[in-house]
Design a protein around this motif. Structure first.
Motif, PDB file in Angstrom:
ATOM      1  N   LYS A 292      43.872  38.632  48.443  1.00 14.81           N
ATOM      2  CA  LYS A 292      45.060  39.142  47.760  1.00 14.81           C
ATOM      3  C   LYS A 292      45.143  38.505  46.370  1.00 14.81           C
ATOM      4  CE  LYS A 292      50.061  39.755  47.936  1.00 14.81           C
ATOM      5  NZ  LYS A 292      51.334  39.450  48.635  1.00 14.81           N
TER       6      LYS A 292
ATOM      7  N   ARG B 103      46.349  44.802  41.817  1.00 20.28           N
ATOM      8  CA  ARG B 103      46.552  45.572  43.041  1.00 20.28           C
ATOM      9  C   ARG B 103      45.592  46.769  42.999  1.00 20.28           C
ATOM     10  NH1 ARG B 103      48.220  41.475  43.795  1.00 20.28           N
ATOM     11  NH2 ARG B 103      50.309  40.748  44.302  1.00 20.28           N
TER      12      ARG B 103
ATOM     13  N   TRP C  65      47.689  47.654  38.458  1.00 24.43           N
ATOM     14  CA  TRP C  65      47.011  48.512  39.435  1.00 24.43           C
ATOM     15  C   TRP C  65      45.767  49.111  38.788  1.00 24.43           C
ATOM     16  CZ3 TRP C  65      51.853  47.327  40.868  1.00 24.43           C
ATOM     17  CH2 TRP C  65      52.187  47.376  42.220  1.00 24.43           C
TER      18      TRP C  65
ATOM     19  N   ARG D 174      52.138  42.879  37.186  1.00 27.87           N
ATOM     20  CA  ARG D 174      51.154  43.407  38.121  1.00 27.87           C
ATOM     21  C   ARG D 174      50.325  44.488  37.417  1.00 27.87           C
ATOM     22  NH1 ARG D 174      52.927  39.538  40.070  1.00 27.87           N
ATOM     23  NH2 ARG D 174      53.763  39.187  42.181  1.00 27.87           N
TER      24      ARG D 174
END
Length: 928
Positions: free
Chosen positions: A376, A381, A586, A584
């Motif tokens: 993780k 992500r 992606w 974050r």
């Protein structure tokens, strides 16, 4: 704007002023307790200030603690000064002239950054020195002799290039440069943004509103603007400024223009009629690797934009061209001798190359991609439901029918992250999300409407249920349950509870808007007039210098054919004071893998560059080195897998390079072949009376293993030739390596050293026999992309740090490490290239017996979770081990200038600037 915002700014400005004065008197006097006491003092003073007397703070301690934390965050990081290469004709002048210059423009920009933008004193001190150094290698504008300086400033993506060149412009104006032109990218959105920043930081006046802004006030002089926030330099501007000449004005003339043929043609005509030979001229080329490069060089022609830039420079007897870029490869690959009778010399940075260093607070590749092989990662992500994964090939005219689930999760994360910032007292700050899924405008437009519908769905759910008690709200609304799951997964370790977040969701989502950023949309990003909470959707226009303020969440789902844009698409890099832990990104696993590879190669290249600076190499030599660096080309060679694009030849150089296997084919026959090959190689060493050096020790941090000295190159050549290399490891392709080994033979380097590595029993029980002794193998975990047929080494590094010092004695190691720390005072880990440069050393082959396995059951189980894309078919169990042997080579730098052939595809040509001549609007083309 909240009631407490002006008071917070007033307290902050007064504290900064007091602490700056105290620091000037005694740098050691500003301790943590002094900082806290100063903030508390000004909080008490605010109660008696007329504007704030009626403000009642709900939690005074939390209010002042946040201000103290913001101050410490900005003040504590280090911003090193950059380094410069320059030609032999540069004569330093600034130190002599500095006391005689009125630094009006620089001083007010400095004060603006300190008091209004709250830059730390260390950062400003670093910028002061950087801009001094750059100005010094440009030229003294007061000199009588003509000059023609061509330079390049290199900095990381989103690391402060614009702020730096505004500082440089300010100092150049003070020193005497009369005409200043900034070419700010190829799109209006970037030109307009740059115009605003230059008006705020240098000019101090907005031509559109007729108001003083930023540094300006009505009592001060200011430059003469030739462009505005809504108007590039065009025919109308040329007519309006007819008759204005640089010789008739006391202050500098400033133009911020788009880098296209129309703007360049109009300003060139105006300059020729009004300012020819009336400089000096300073031409700043922002994103200098984009559109400025002569893309018709191979045809013996000059492309329009490149020719227009050269023609403008040729109008003046005194001129300085300074390019700024984060991707400098195209600029240093320019033919340094290229010239044209009509437009003059090409823009190769022959005078100087200056590299701006990152600060310790920079949110860059090392932070974002440093842990992508972990189950993780902290910031990244994965996108598993992108078009390519689903077998969808989109073209112009296509539309998206529904949002991928991963994008909905990213939007949910953005809303929760915004709520966290609101709870932190940052509700008046900019907050942005970026969505970049396609180069085609029709696809972007459909995404815009789908995202709009989804945000409205969220807004409706929040407005309907968020005011209920938490348990009732979660039972009543599926969307609130999804937001709760996002908070629990991403942010539950931060100070604010779910009930806190739920309580501010309505005010959080209320101002959220969407902006479609492409040539067919009139949407814009207006960060100048009010706080923005915006989701920006676009393609190529979301890159190339555009700053997305307060960027919290990025969603990047572009396929392999768009990887050439990845470095410039990395808008998520930058400075994220106070909210870095909320950010974050992606992206697809393939994209992350590619970017981590590029970032690692770029870092190695920077180490090479820094060492060339120490050796006082000239820019031309730097250009040749970049041109021949294996990493520069191999970065793109990885990309050719599956791209289906034409392959073109290029030259690479291995002199002073390090190469290593980073992937292994997993079929049993190949694994067994390479295992037996290594054993036979070691037996042959013994047959040739080459045995381990008994005096070898692990002093000075040398790794464990066996060192064999003076091995004939014929044995090395035979081993490399017989080794079965994976196509996933292009840098260890044997063809060009064998040729370089032959060249070393011709230079007298026909004896090698060989090192056989050893691992640790705490990592694995897999063993390897070498020279009759049983040792432990090095354990290497599966990296991103590992599948049923190919094992990719974690972080694309087989070798451990410091392995290249095994052949050096303690004095040589100390010499290398001393040189590194002198050149990099703020860094701890020594770059291996410094060990490689010790003169007189032999080539080194490192044999790596490896155990391919997970560290423990916990890591394996995390990897098996659906979001991590693990599979029993790829790795059947936590205890599964595959054994093989890899290798690496450290080539000494011996002056071999002959090159060997490698290949790369046209993606690299586009990445390094061969991409665009002028802006197009045809919808059947990507929105480049």
């Amino acid at each position: 704007m909240s009631d407490t915002k002006p008071m917070a700014e007033w307290i902050y400005e007064n504290v900064e002023r007091d602490l700056d004065k105290k620091r000037d008197d005694d740098p050691n006097s500003v301790t943590e307790s002094v900082v806290e006491q100063c903030f508390l003092t000004w909080l008490k003073m605010a109660k008696y200030y007329p504007d704030f007397m009626n403000i009642k703070l709900e939690n005074p301690k939390a209010f002042i603690d946040k201000l103290i934390q913001d101050y410490k965050t900005k003040e504590d990081f280090l911003k090193p000064v950059g380094f410069c290469y320059q030609d032999d004709r540069i004569e330093p002048w600034l130190n002599i002239e500095k006391p005689n210059i009125d630094w009006f423009y620089w001083n007010r920009y400095h004060d603006y950054l300190r008091t209004k933008k709250h830059w730390s004193t260390d950062t400003l001190r670093s910028m002061d020195r950087d801009t001094d150094n750059i100005l010094d290698v440009m030229a003294n504008p007061k000199m009588d002799e003509p000059f023609d300086r061509r330079g390049l400033v290199v900095a990381s993506v989103q690391s402060g290039k614009t702020a730096n060149y505004i500082g440089l412009i300010s100092k150049a104006a003070d020193a005497g440069y009369k005409i200043i032109i900034v070419m700010a990218g190829i799109y209006n959105v970037l030109r307009n943004q740059t115009q605003e920043r230059i008006e705020d930081g240098f000019v101090g006046y907005d031509l559109v509103s007729k108001k003083y802004v930023g540094v300006g006030n009505s009592r001060q002089r200011r430059p003469l603007l030739g462009t505005s926030r809504i108007r590039d330099f065009n025919k109308a501007t040329e007519d309006a400024m007819r008759g204005v000449t640089s010789g008739h004005v006391q202050e500098p003339l400033v133009f911020v223009i788009k880098k296209n043929t129309n703007s360049l043609r109009e300003i060139s005509l105006w300059l020729e009629n009004n300012c020819k030979d009336d400089g000096p001229l300073l031409l700043i080329d922002d994103e200098a690797d984009n559109a400025s490069i002569n893309v018709k060089y191979d045809k013996g022609e000059v492309s329009k934009i490149n020719g227009q830039i050269r023609k403008i420079l040729g109008l003046f007897a005194q001129s300085a061209y300074v390019g700024y870029t984060a991707t400098p490869f195209a600029n240093v690959l320019i033919d340094s001798k290229s010239s044209d009778e009509e437009v003059g010399d090409d823009i190769f940075p022959r005078s100087f190359i200056y590299t701006l260093e990152q600060s310790t607070a920079y949110f860059g590749a090392e932070k974002v991609f440093g842990d992508i092989d972990d189950p993780k990662p902290k910031y990244v992500r994965w996108i598993f439901d992108d078009d390519e994964s689903r077998g969808i090939k989109r073209r112009s005219g296509d539309v998206l029918d529904e949002l991928p689930q991963s994008l909905e999760q990213a939007i949910d994360t953005f809303i929760v992250a915004c709520a966290m910032r609101v709870l932190s007292g940052d509700g008046d700050e900019h907050m942005t999300m970026m969505i970049n899924m396609s180069p085609y405008k029709t696809v972007q437009h459909s995404i815009y409407y789908l995202v709009g519908d989804y945000v409205e769905l969220l807004r409706g759910s929040i407005n309907s249920y968020a005011a209920l008690p938490s348990s009732l709200a979660l039972n009543a609304s599926a969307k609130l349950r999804e937001l709760y799951q996002i908070w629990e997964k991403e942010y539950s370790g931060l100070p604010f509870t779910w009930n806190d977040v739920l309580g501010v969701l309505q005010e959080t989502i209320r101002p959220v808007t969407l902006a479609e950023i492409n040539s067919q949309s009139k949407d814009g990003l207006d960060y100048m007039h009010a706080p923005q909470r915006v989701i920006a959707i676009g393609g190529y226009r979301l890159s190339r210098g555009l700053t997305l303020e307060g960027l919290l969440v990025s969603y990047y789902a572009r396929n392999a054919r768009a990887y050439d844009s990845l470095m410039q698409m990395a808008r998520w890099f930058g400075y994220r004071f106070g909210y870095e832990n909320l950010c974050r990104v992606w992206m697809t696993e393939q994209s992350a893998r590619w970017y981590a590879y590029v970032a690692n190669a770029t870092k190695e290249l920077t180490d090479e560059v820094r060492a060339m600076c120490t050796a006082r190499s000239t820019p031309i030599e730097y250009g040749l080195r970049i041109k021949s660096s294996p990493d520069t080309l191999m970065i793109t060679a990885r990309n050719k897998m599956g791209s289906g694009t034409a392959i073109k030849p290029a030259k690479v150089r291995l002199d002073g390079a390090f190469v290593e296997t980073t992937a292994f084919d997993r079929d049993p026959e190949t694994l067994s072949h390479n295992e037996k090959l290594a054993q036979n190689f070691l037996k042959e060493l013994q047959a040739q009376h080459c045995y381990p050096d008994k005096s070898y020790s692990t002093d000075c941090g040398k790794p464990s293993g066996k060192l064999i000295r003076c091995v004939p190159s014929s044995l090395i050549r035979d081993y490399i030739r017989r080794y079965r290399n994976s196509s996933g490891s292009p840098k260890t392709n044997s063809e060009y390596l064998l040729r370089h080994i032959n060249l070393l033979d011709e230079r007298g380097y026909d004896d090698w050293d060989v090192f056989v590595t050893a691992g640790r029993r705490s990592e694995t029980h897999a063993s390897f026999t070498a020279f009759g002794d049983t040792t432990i193998r090095e354990r290497r975990a599966p990296g991103c992309g590992t599948n049923e047929t190919v094992f990719y080494v974690s972080r694309m590094r087989l070798s451990s740090r410091g392995v290249e010092k095994v052949i050096l004695n303690n004095a040589e190691i100390a010499q290398a490490e001393k040189q590194f720390h002198e050149e990099n005072p703020h860094k701890e880990n020594v770059a291996d290239v410094y060990y490689r440069r010790i003169p007189g050393r032999r080539p080194l082959l490192i044999i790596h017996p490896v155990a391919l396995q997970f560290k423990n059951t916990a890591d394996y189980e995390k990897w098996l979770k659906p979001e991590n894309k693990g599979s029993l078919s790829v790795w059947p169990s936590a205890t599964h081990v595959e054994e093989t042997v890899g290798w690496s080579i450290s080539f000494p730098e011996v002056g071999i200038r002959e090159e060997v052939t490698y290949v790369y595809n046209d993606v690299m040509l586009r990445q390094i600037g061969h991409d665009i001549e002028s802006e197009g609007n045809d919808d059947d083309e990507p929105d480049l």
